[in-house]
Enzyme design. Structure first.
Site, PDB file in Angstrom:
ATOM      1  N   SER A 138      33.525  45.686  46.148  1.00 26.02           N
ATOM      2  CA  SER A 138      34.637  44.645  45.897  1.00 26.02           C
ATOM      3  C   SER A 138      35.396  44.634  44.967  1.00 26.02           C
ATOM      4  O   SER A 138      35.178  45.300  43.931  1.00 26.02           O
ATOM      5  CB  SER A 138      33.925  43.298  45.898  1.00 26.02           C
ATOM      6  OG  SER A 138      34.837  42.343  45.645  1.00 26.02           O
ATOM      7  N   LYS A 164      35.995  46.193  50.250  1.00 25.23           N
ATOM      8  CA  LYS A 164      36.405  44.772  50.233  1.00 25.23           C
ATOM      9  C   LYS A 164      37.495  44.421  49.197  1.00 25.23           C
ATOM     10  O   LYS A 164      37.558  44.723  48.119  1.00 25.23           O
ATOM     11  CB  LYS A 164      35.433  43.816  50.073  1.00 25.23           C
ATOM     12  CG  LYS A 164      35.858  42.286  50.094  1.00 25.23           C
ATOM     13  CD  LYS A 164      34.561  41.475  50.049  1.00 25.23           C
ATOM     14  CE  LYS A 164      34.086  41.052  48.613  1.00 25.23           C
ATOM     15  NZ  LYS A 164      32.972  40.062  48.896  1.00 25.23           N
ATOM     16  N   LYS A 166      40.216  41.724  47.591  1.00 23.89           N
ATOM     17  CA  LYS A 166      40.376  39.962  47.415  1.00 23.89           C
ATOM     18  C   LYS A 166      41.983  39.998  47.746  1.00 23.89           C
ATOM     19  O   LYS A 166      42.728  40.813  47.371  1.00 23.89           O
ATOM     20  CB  LYS A 166      40.255  39.846  45.879  1.00 23.89           C
ATOM     21  CG  LYS A 166      38.883  40.002  45.314  1.00 23.89           C
ATOM     22  CD  LYS A 166      37.909  38.859  46.144  1.00 23.89           C
ATOM     23  CE  LYS A 166      36.593  38.878  45.310  1.00 23.89           C
ATOM     24  NZ  LYS A 166      35.832  37.811  46.034  1.00 23.89           N
ATOM     25  N   ASP A 191      38.932  39.501  51.622  1.00 21.85           N
ATOM     26  CA  ASP A 191      38.018  38.159  51.043  1.00 21.85           C
ATOM     27  C   ASP A 191      39.095  37.401  50.506  1.00 21.85           C
ATOM     28  O   ASP A 191      39.801  37.734  49.585  1.00 21.85           O
ATOM     29  CB  ASP A 191      37.254  38.658  50.083  1.00 21.85           C
ATOM     30  CG  ASP A 191      36.237  37.400  49.569  1.00 21.85           C
ATOM     31  OD1 ASP A 191      36.422  36.166  50.079  1.00 21.85           O
ATOM     32  OD2 ASP A 191      35.461  37.664  48.691  1.00 21.85           O
ATOM     33  N   GLU A 216      36.862  37.298  55.158  1.00 16.90           N
ATOM     34  CA  GLU A 216      35.826  36.604  54.583  1.00 16.90           C
ATOM     35  C   GLU A 216      36.291  35.162  53.907  1.00 16.90           C
ATOM     36  O   GLU A 216      37.437  35.223  53.177  1.00 16.90           O
ATOM     37  CB  GLU A 216      35.182  37.263  53.433  1.00 16.90           C
ATOM     38  CG  GLU A 216      33.649  36.585  52.865  1.00 16.90           C
ATOM     39  CD  GLU A 216      33.246  37.470  51.975  1.00 16.90           C
ATOM     40  OE1 GLU A 216      32.120  36.964  51.193  1.00 16.90           O
ATOM     41  OE2 GLU A 216      33.612  38.489  51.494  1.00 16.90           O
ATOM     42  N   ASP A 241      31.184  32.644  53.891  1.00 17.09           N
ATOM     43  CA  ASP A 241      30.596  32.750  52.512  1.00 17.09           C
ATOM     44  C   ASP A 241      30.247  31.221  51.819  1.00 17.09           C
ATOM     45  O   ASP A 241      29.317  30.836  52.155  1.00 17.09           O
ATOM     46  CB  ASP A 241      31.362  33.587  51.777  1.00 17.09           C
ATOM     47  CG  ASP A 241      30.827  34.024  50.182  1.00 17.09           C
ATOM     48  OD1 ASP A 241      29.738  33.453  49.990  1.00 17.09           O
ATOM     49  OD2 ASP A 241      31.625  34.503  49.291  1.00 17.09           O
ATOM     50  N   LYS A 265      24.101  35.246  50.242  1.00 20.03           N
ATOM     51  CA  LYS A 265      23.806  35.393  48.770  1.00 20.03           C
ATOM     52  C   LYS A 265      22.562  34.509  48.502  1.00 20.03           C
ATOM     53  O   LYS A 265      22.581  33.199  48.976  1.00 20.03           O
ATOM     54  CB  LYS A 265      25.197  34.665  47.880  1.00 20.03           C
ATOM     55  CG  LYS A 265      26.325  35.580  48.073  1.00 20.03           C
ATOM     56  CD  LYS A 265      27.715  35.380  47.408  1.00 20.03           C
ATOM     57  CE  LYS A 265      28.740  36.136  47.590  1.00 20.03           C
ATOM     58  NZ  LYS A 265      29.875  35.792  47.119  1.00 20.03           N
ATOM     59  N   GLY A 293      27.468  39.890  46.728  1.00 23.68           N
ATOM     60  CA  GLY A 293      27.251  39.655  45.113  1.00 23.68           C
ATOM     61  C   GLY A 293      27.952  39.001  44.226  1.00 23.68           C
ATOM     62  O   GLY A 293      29.109  38.478  44.796  1.00 23.68           O
TER      63      GLY A 293
END
Length: 375
Positions: A138, A164, A166, A191, A216, A241, A265, A293
Protein backbone atom coordinates in the site's frame (compact mmCIF):
# COMPACT_ATOMS: atom_id res chain seq x y z
CA UNK A 1 -9.21 -28.20 29.49
CA UNK A 2 -9.31 -24.45 30.08
CA UNK A 3 -6.71 -22.01 28.77
CA UNK A 4 -4.20 -21.16 31.50
CA UNK A 5 -3.79 -17.38 31.80
CA UNK A 6 -1.96 -16.18 34.94
CA UNK A 7 -1.18 -12.56 34.01
CA UNK A 8 -1.96 -10.01 31.34
CA UNK A 9 0.33 -7.10 30.59
CA UNK A 10 -0.53 -4.05 28.51
CA UNK A 11 2.70 -2.71 27.11
CA UNK A 12 2.35 0.77 25.62
CA UNK A 13 4.65 1.28 22.66
CA UNK A 14 5.86 4.18 20.56
CA UNK A 15 7.57 3.41 17.25
CA UNK A 16 8.47 5.83 14.45
CA UNK A 17 7.71 4.82 10.89
CA UNK A 18 10.60 5.11 8.46
CA UNK A 19 8.48 7.30 6.20
CA UNK A 20 5.31 9.33 6.83
CA UNK A 21 2.19 7.52 5.57
CA UNK A 22 -0.34 9.82 3.89
CA UNK A 23 -4.02 9.00 3.30
CA UNK A 24 -7.07 11.12 2.41
CA UNK A 25 -7.44 11.74 6.18
CA UNK A 26 -3.95 12.90 7.05
CA UNK A 27 -0.38 11.78 7.67
CA UNK A 28 1.01 9.35 10.24
CA UNK A 29 4.63 8.95 11.33
CA UNK A 30 4.72 8.03 15.01
CA UNK A 31 2.75 4.89 15.87
CA UNK A 32 1.41 4.71 19.43
CA UNK A 33 -0.10 1.30 20.27
CA UNK A 34 -0.24 -1.57 22.75
CA UNK A 35 1.41 -4.96 22.77
CA UNK A 36 -0.68 -7.31 24.91
CA UNK A 37 1.08 -10.15 26.74
CA UNK A 38 -1.01 -13.07 28.00
CA UNK A 39 1.27 -15.10 30.30
CA UNK A 40 0.49 -18.56 31.63
CA UNK A 41 1.62 -20.21 34.87
CA UNK A 42 4.51 -21.92 33.03
CA UNK A 43 5.83 -18.57 31.81
CA UNK A 44 4.74 -18.92 28.19
CA UNK A 45 3.64 -15.63 26.64
CA UNK A 46 1.07 -15.00 23.94
CA UNK A 47 1.32 -11.69 22.12
CA UNK A 48 -1.39 -9.48 20.65
CA UNK A 49 -1.28 -5.99 19.19
CA UNK A 50 -3.75 -3.12 19.23
CA UNK A 51 -4.21 -1.43 15.85
CA UNK A 52 -6.21 1.68 16.75
CA UNK A 53 -4.59 4.98 15.87
CA UNK A 54 -4.09 7.96 18.16
CA UNK A 55 -6.95 9.82 16.48
CA UNK A 56 -10.36 8.39 15.50
CA UNK A 57 -9.98 8.84 11.73
CA UNK A 58 -10.29 5.18 10.70
CA UNK A 59 -12.91 4.10 13.23
CA UNK A 60 -14.15 5.68 16.45
CA UNK A 61 -11.51 3.81 18.46
CA UNK A 62 -8.24 5.33 19.61
CA UNK A 63 -5.23 4.17 21.61
CA UNK A 64 -6.72 5.78 24.72
CA UNK A 65 -10.16 4.23 24.30
CA UNK A 66 -8.50 0.83 23.78
CA UNK A 67 -6.70 1.23 27.11
CA UNK A 68 -9.94 2.21 28.86
CA UNK A 69 -11.89 -0.71 27.42
CA UNK A 70 -9.20 -3.31 28.04
CA UNK A 71 -8.35 -2.43 31.63
CA UNK A 72 -11.81 -1.44 32.85
CA UNK A 73 -14.10 -3.89 31.04
CA UNK A 74 -12.47 -6.61 28.95
CA UNK A 75 -9.68 -7.82 31.24
CA UNK A 76 -12.12 -8.07 34.19
CA UNK A 77 -14.32 -10.29 32.02
CA UNK A 78 -11.36 -12.53 31.23
CA UNK A 79 -10.44 -12.65 34.90
CA UNK A 80 -13.83 -13.85 36.05
CA UNK A 81 -14.52 -16.41 33.32
CA UNK A 82 -12.93 -19.64 32.15
CA UNK A 83 -12.01 -20.12 28.49
CA UNK A 84 -11.95 -23.52 26.82
CA UNK A 85 -10.97 -22.09 23.42
CA UNK A 86 -10.13 -18.62 22.00
CA UNK A 87 -13.45 -18.69 20.11
CA UNK A 88 -15.13 -18.30 23.53
CA UNK A 89 -13.78 -14.75 23.82
CA UNK A 90 -16.01 -13.19 21.19
CA UNK A 91 -19.07 -14.54 23.00
CA UNK A 92 -17.68 -13.40 26.35
CA UNK A 93 -17.06 -9.89 25.03
CA UNK A 94 -20.38 -9.66 23.16
CA UNK A 95 -22.18 -7.60 25.86
CA UNK A 96 -19.59 -4.84 25.31
CA UNK A 97 -20.74 -2.94 22.25
CA UNK A 98 -18.31 -2.34 19.38
CA UNK A 99 -14.73 -1.50 20.52
CA UNK A 100 -13.57 -4.24 18.16
CA UNK A 101 -9.91 -3.24 18.16
CA UNK A 102 -9.66 -3.47 21.93
CA UNK A 103 -11.35 -6.88 21.83
CA UNK A 104 -9.12 -8.13 19.01
CA UNK A 105 -5.92 -7.06 20.77
CA UNK A 106 -6.68 -9.20 23.82
CA UNK A 107 -8.12 -12.06 21.79
CA UNK A 108 -5.00 -12.15 19.61
CA UNK A 109 -2.76 -12.59 22.64
CA UNK A 110 -4.94 -15.46 23.87
CA UNK A 111 -4.92 -17.11 20.42
CA UNK A 112 -1.11 -16.97 20.40
CA UNK A 113 -0.89 -18.36 23.94
CA UNK A 114 -3.41 -21.11 23.13
CA UNK A 115 -1.41 -22.21 20.07
CA UNK A 116 1.81 -22.22 22.11
CA UNK A 117 0.17 -24.31 24.83
CA UNK A 118 -0.96 -26.76 22.14
CA UNK A 119 2.48 -26.76 20.52
CA UNK A 120 1.11 -25.75 17.11
CA UNK A 121 1.45 -22.71 14.88
CA UNK A 122 -1.18 -20.00 14.98
CA UNK A 123 -1.78 -20.62 11.28
CA UNK A 124 -2.53 -24.28 11.99
CA UNK A 125 -4.76 -23.36 14.95
CA UNK A 126 -6.80 -21.10 12.66
CA UNK A 127 -7.04 -23.69 9.87
CA UNK A 128 -4.46 -22.23 7.52
CA UNK A 129 -3.41 -24.27 4.50
CA UNK A 130 -0.60 -22.24 2.93
CA UNK A 131 3.13 -22.28 3.65
CA UNK A 132 3.59 -18.95 1.82
CA UNK A 133 1.22 -16.02 1.25
CA UNK A 134 1.31 -13.53 -1.61
CA UNK A 135 1.71 -9.93 -0.52
CA UNK A 136 0.94 -6.55 -1.97
CA UNK A 137 2.00 -3.10 -0.92
CA UNK A 138 0.00 0.00 0.00
CA UNK A 139 1.51 3.27 -1.14
CA UNK A 140 0.44 6.51 0.49
CA UNK A 141 -0.21 9.71 -1.44
CA UNK A 142 3.13 10.93 -2.80
CA UNK A 143 4.43 14.50 -3.27
CA UNK A 144 4.70 14.12 -7.05
CA UNK A 145 3.76 11.74 -9.85
CA UNK A 146 7.42 11.04 -10.59
CA UNK A 147 8.00 10.13 -6.95
CA UNK A 148 5.00 7.79 -7.09
CA UNK A 149 6.19 6.08 -10.29
CA UNK A 150 9.65 5.61 -8.82
CA UNK A 151 8.22 4.07 -5.66
CA UNK A 152 5.95 1.73 -7.62
CA UNK A 153 8.88 0.62 -9.76
CA UNK A 154 10.87 -0.09 -6.61
CA UNK A 155 8.15 -2.37 -5.25
CA UNK A 156 7.49 -4.06 -8.60
CA UNK A 157 11.20 -4.86 -8.86
CA UNK A 158 11.05 -6.23 -5.30
CA UNK A 159 8.37 -8.68 -6.47
CA UNK A 160 5.26 -7.37 -4.72
CA UNK A 161 2.22 -9.01 -6.31
CA UNK A 162 -0.20 -6.08 -6.05
CA UNK A 163 0.08 -2.31 -5.83
CA UNK A 164 -2.49 -0.31 -3.85
CA UNK A 165 -2.67 3.45 -4.29
CA UNK A 166 -4.44 5.85 -1.97
CA UNK A 167 -6.69 8.25 -3.87
CA UNK A 168 -8.95 11.21 -3.12
CA UNK A 169 -10.83 13.79 -5.20
CA UNK A 170 -8.34 15.76 -7.26
CA UNK A 171 -5.75 13.00 -6.95
CA UNK A 172 -7.30 10.01 -8.63
CA UNK A 173 -8.13 9.33 -12.30
CA UNK A 174 -5.22 11.21 -13.84
CA UNK A 175 -2.72 9.62 -11.47
CA UNK A 176 -4.15 6.11 -11.89
CA UNK A 177 -4.11 6.55 -15.67
CA UNK A 178 -0.47 7.60 -15.59
CA UNK A 179 0.39 4.61 -13.43
CA UNK A 180 -1.55 2.19 -15.64
CA UNK A 181 0.19 3.52 -18.76
CA UNK A 182 3.58 3.14 -17.09
CA UNK A 183 2.79 -0.31 -15.67
CA UNK A 184 0.24 -1.92 -17.99
CA UNK A 185 0.48 -5.41 -16.49
CA UNK A 186 0.61 -4.92 -12.72
CA UNK A 187 -2.22 -5.90 -10.37
CA UNK A 188 -3.39 -2.39 -9.45
CA UNK A 189 -6.07 -1.22 -7.03
CA UNK A 190 -7.21 2.07 -5.52
CA UNK A 191 -8.16 2.79 -1.91
CA UNK A 192 -10.40 5.81 -1.36
CA UNK A 193 -10.94 5.64 2.42
CA UNK A 194 -14.53 6.94 2.00
CA UNK A 195 -13.50 10.06 0.10
CA UNK A 196 -16.40 10.02 -2.42
CA UNK A 197 -20.21 10.11 -2.56
CA UNK A 198 -22.78 8.87 -5.07
CA UNK A 199 -22.59 12.30 -6.70
CA UNK A 200 -19.18 11.17 -7.94
CA UNK A 201 -20.59 8.14 -9.78
CA UNK A 202 -19.96 9.51 -13.28
CA UNK A 203 -16.44 10.47 -12.27
CA UNK A 204 -15.75 7.02 -10.78
CA UNK A 205 -17.02 5.31 -13.95
CA UNK A 206 -13.73 6.41 -15.53
CA UNK A 207 -12.03 3.78 -13.39
CA UNK A 208 -13.58 1.09 -15.59
CA UNK A 209 -11.08 1.90 -18.36
CA UNK A 210 -8.09 1.18 -16.12
CA UNK A 211 -8.48 -2.56 -15.48
CA UNK A 212 -8.25 -2.17 -11.71
CA UNK A 213 -8.38 -5.17 -9.42
CA UNK A 214 -10.79 -3.20 -7.20
CA UNK A 215 -11.63 0.14 -5.65
CA UNK A 216 -11.65 -0.10 -1.87
CA UNK A 217 -14.26 1.71 0.26
CA UNK A 218 -15.09 4.57 -2.11
CA UNK A 219 -18.17 5.77 -0.16
CA UNK A 220 -19.08 6.40 3.48
CA UNK A 221 -17.31 4.38 6.15
CA UNK A 222 -20.52 2.89 7.52
CA UNK A 223 -22.44 2.43 4.28
CA UNK A 224 -23.55 -0.67 2.41
CA UNK A 225 -26.65 0.79 0.66
CA UNK A 226 -25.00 3.42 -1.57
CA UNK A 227 -22.16 1.04 -2.36
CA UNK A 228 -24.73 -1.35 -3.84
CA UNK A 229 -26.01 1.48 -6.05
CA UNK A 230 -22.49 2.38 -7.12
CA UNK A 231 -21.55 -1.24 -7.86
CA UNK A 232 -24.42 -1.48 -10.36
CA UNK A 233 -23.06 1.62 -12.12
CA UNK A 234 -19.41 0.56 -12.43
CA UNK A 235 -17.73 -2.64 -13.58
CA UNK A 236 -14.70 -2.15 -11.35
CA UNK A 237 -15.20 -4.46 -8.34
CA UNK A 238 -15.89 -2.65 -5.08
CA UNK A 239 -14.10 -3.94 -1.98
CA UNK A 240 -15.52 -3.03 1.42
CA UNK A 241 -13.20 -2.24 4.31
CA UNK A 242 -14.48 0.12 7.02
CA UNK A 243 -18.12 -0.87 6.40
CA UNK A 244 -17.40 -4.47 7.41
CA UNK A 245 -17.22 -4.83 11.19
CA UNK A 246 -18.82 -8.27 11.60
CA UNK A 247 -20.01 -11.36 9.79
CA UNK A 248 -23.51 -9.84 9.83
CA UNK A 249 -22.21 -6.88 7.82
CA UNK A 250 -20.69 -9.28 5.27
CA UNK A 251 -23.96 -11.18 4.93
CA UNK A 252 -25.94 -7.97 4.35
CA UNK A 253 -23.38 -6.56 1.90
CA UNK A 254 -23.44 -9.80 -0.06
CA UNK A 255 -27.23 -9.95 -0.14
CA UNK A 256 -27.46 -6.33 -1.30
CA UNK A 257 -24.67 -6.62 -3.88
CA UNK A 258 -22.67 -3.86 -2.17
CA UNK A 259 -19.30 -5.31 -3.12
CA UNK A 260 -17.55 -8.19 -4.84
CA UNK A 261 -14.49 -8.41 -2.57
CA UNK A 262 -13.98 -8.20 1.21
CA UNK A 263 -10.97 -6.80 3.06
CA UNK A 264 -10.58 -8.62 6.37
CA UNK A 265 -8.76 -6.86 9.18
CA UNK A 266 -8.81 -8.76 12.44
CA UNK A 267 -8.77 -5.57 14.52
CA UNK A 268 -11.66 -4.03 12.63
CA UNK A 269 -13.96 -7.06 12.97
CA UNK A 270 -13.17 -7.86 16.60
CA UNK A 271 -10.58 -10.61 16.36
CA UNK A 272 -9.34 -13.73 14.66
CA UNK A 273 -12.43 -15.77 15.54
CA UNK A 274 -14.77 -13.37 13.73
CA UNK A 275 -12.25 -13.17 10.88
CA UNK A 276 -12.47 -16.95 10.56
CA UNK A 277 -16.26 -16.82 10.47
CA UNK A 278 -16.16 -14.16 7.75
CA UNK A 279 -13.63 -16.24 5.82
CA UNK A 280 -15.85 -19.32 6.02
CA UNK A 281 -18.91 -17.42 4.77
CA UNK A 282 -16.95 -15.89 1.89
CA UNK A 283 -15.50 -19.29 0.99
CA UNK A 284 -19.01 -20.76 0.85
CA UNK A 285 -20.23 -17.92 -1.37
CA UNK A 286 -17.08 -17.63 -3.52
CA UNK A 287 -16.25 -14.09 -2.42
CA UNK A 288 -12.51 -13.29 -2.64
CA UNK A 289 -11.00 -11.96 0.58
CA UNK A 290 -7.64 -10.46 1.43
CA UNK A 291 -5.90 -9.40 4.62
CA UNK A 292 -5.61 -5.68 5.19
CA UNK A 293 -2.86 -3.98 7.17
CA UNK A 294 -2.86 -1.29 9.87
CA UNK A 295 0.84 -0.34 9.99
CA UNK A 296 1.50 -3.16 12.46
CA UNK A 297 4.74 -4.08 14.14
CA UNK A 298 6.11 -7.56 13.52
CA UNK A 299 3.78 -9.05 16.13
CA UNK A 300 0.60 -7.82 14.45
CA UNK A 301 2.13 -8.67 11.07
CA UNK A 302 2.75 -12.28 12.20
CA UNK A 303 -0.91 -12.53 13.20
CA UNK A 304 -1.91 -11.27 9.74
CA UNK A 305 0.32 -13.83 8.02
CA UNK A 306 -1.30 -16.65 9.98
CA UNK A 307 -4.76 -15.36 9.06
CA UNK A 308 -3.84 -14.94 5.39
CA UNK A 309 -2.81 -18.61 5.25
CA UNK A 310 -6.50 -19.58 5.24
CA UNK A 311 -7.65 -20.85 1.82
CA UNK A 312 -10.13 -18.13 0.79
CA UNK A 313 -7.50 -15.39 1.13
CA UNK A 314 -7.00 -15.58 -2.62
CA UNK A 315 -5.79 -12.01 -3.20
CA UNK A 316 -2.45 -10.54 -2.05
CA UNK A 317 -2.70 -8.84 1.34
CA UNK A 318 -1.12 -5.72 2.82
CA UNK A 319 1.63 -7.66 4.57
CA UNK A 320 4.83 -5.88 3.58
CA UNK A 321 8.24 -6.69 5.03
CA UNK A 322 9.32 -5.18 8.37
CA UNK A 323 12.10 -3.15 6.73
CA UNK A 324 9.57 -1.17 4.72
CA UNK A 325 8.14 0.35 7.91
CA UNK A 326 10.67 0.17 10.72
CA UNK A 327 14.37 0.81 11.21
CA UNK A 328 14.21 -1.95 13.79
CA UNK A 329 11.23 -4.24 14.31
CA UNK A 330 10.45 -5.98 17.62
CA UNK A 331 10.68 -9.55 16.30
CA UNK A 332 13.41 -11.92 15.14
CA UNK A 333 13.70 -12.73 12.37
CA UNK A 334 11.97 -9.72 10.86
CA UNK A 335 9.26 -10.29 8.22
CA UNK A 336 10.96 -10.54 4.81
CA UNK A 337 9.32 -10.52 1.37
CA UNK A 338 10.91 -12.80 -1.20
CA UNK A 339 9.62 -12.76 -4.79
CA UNK A 340 6.31 -11.34 -3.59
CA UNK A 341 5.69 -13.91 -0.86
CA UNK A 342 6.24 -14.20 2.87
CA UNK A 343 6.75 -17.51 4.62
CA UNK A 344 4.09 -18.60 7.10
CA UNK A 345 5.93 -19.36 10.37
CA UNK A 346 5.48 -22.96 11.48
CA UNK A 347 6.82 -22.63 15.04
CA UNK A 348 4.46 -22.58 18.03
CA UNK A 349 2.04 -19.64 18.13
CA UNK A 350 2.94 -16.69 15.92
CA UNK A 351 6.21 -18.50 15.25
CA UNK A 352 8.57 -15.55 15.66
CA UNK A 353 10.85 -14.60 18.54
CA UNK A 354 10.51 -11.30 20.35
CA UNK A 355 13.51 -8.97 20.32
CA UNK A 356 13.36 -8.12 24.02
CA UNK A 357 15.87 -5.27 23.68
CA UNK A 358 13.85 -3.58 20.95
CA UNK A 359 10.59 -4.30 22.76
CA UNK A 360 11.87 -2.61 25.93
CA UNK A 361 13.39 0.27 23.98
CA UNK A 362 10.04 1.18 22.43
CA UNK A 363 8.00 0.58 25.61
CA UNK A 364 6.75 3.72 27.34
CA UNK A 365 4.55 2.13 30.04
CA UNK A 366 3.49 -1.30 31.35
CA UNK A 367 0.27 -2.14 33.17
CA UNK A 368 0.05 -5.60 34.76
CA UNK A 369 -3.06 -7.55 35.76
CA UNK A 370 -3.14 -10.73 37.81
CA UNK A 371 -5.66 -13.32 36.64
CA UNK A 372 -5.36 -15.57 39.68
CA UNK A 373 -8.85 -15.07 41.14
CA UNK A 374 -11.13 -16.51 38.53
CA UNK A 375 -14.62 -17.47 39.57
Amino acid sequence: MSIDIAHIQLRRMSMRLKHPFATSFGTIQDKDFFIIEAIDSAGRTGYGESVAFSSPWYTEETVETNLHMMQDFLIPLLKTNTLEHPDDISRLFAPIRRNNMAKAALEGAVWDLYAKQKGISLAAALGGTRSHVAVGVSIGIQPSTNALLAKIDQYVQAGYKRIKLKIKPGQDIEILTTVRNAFPNIMLMADANSAYTLEDTHHLQQLDELDLLMIEQPLAHDDIIDHATLQTAITTPICLDESIQSLTDVEKAHQLGSCRIINVKSGRVGGLSESKRIHDYCQKHHIPVWCGGMLESGIGRAHNIALASLPQFTLPGDISGSARYWEKDIINPEIVVQDGYVTVPDGPGIGVSIDETALNTYTTEIKSFSMDHKA
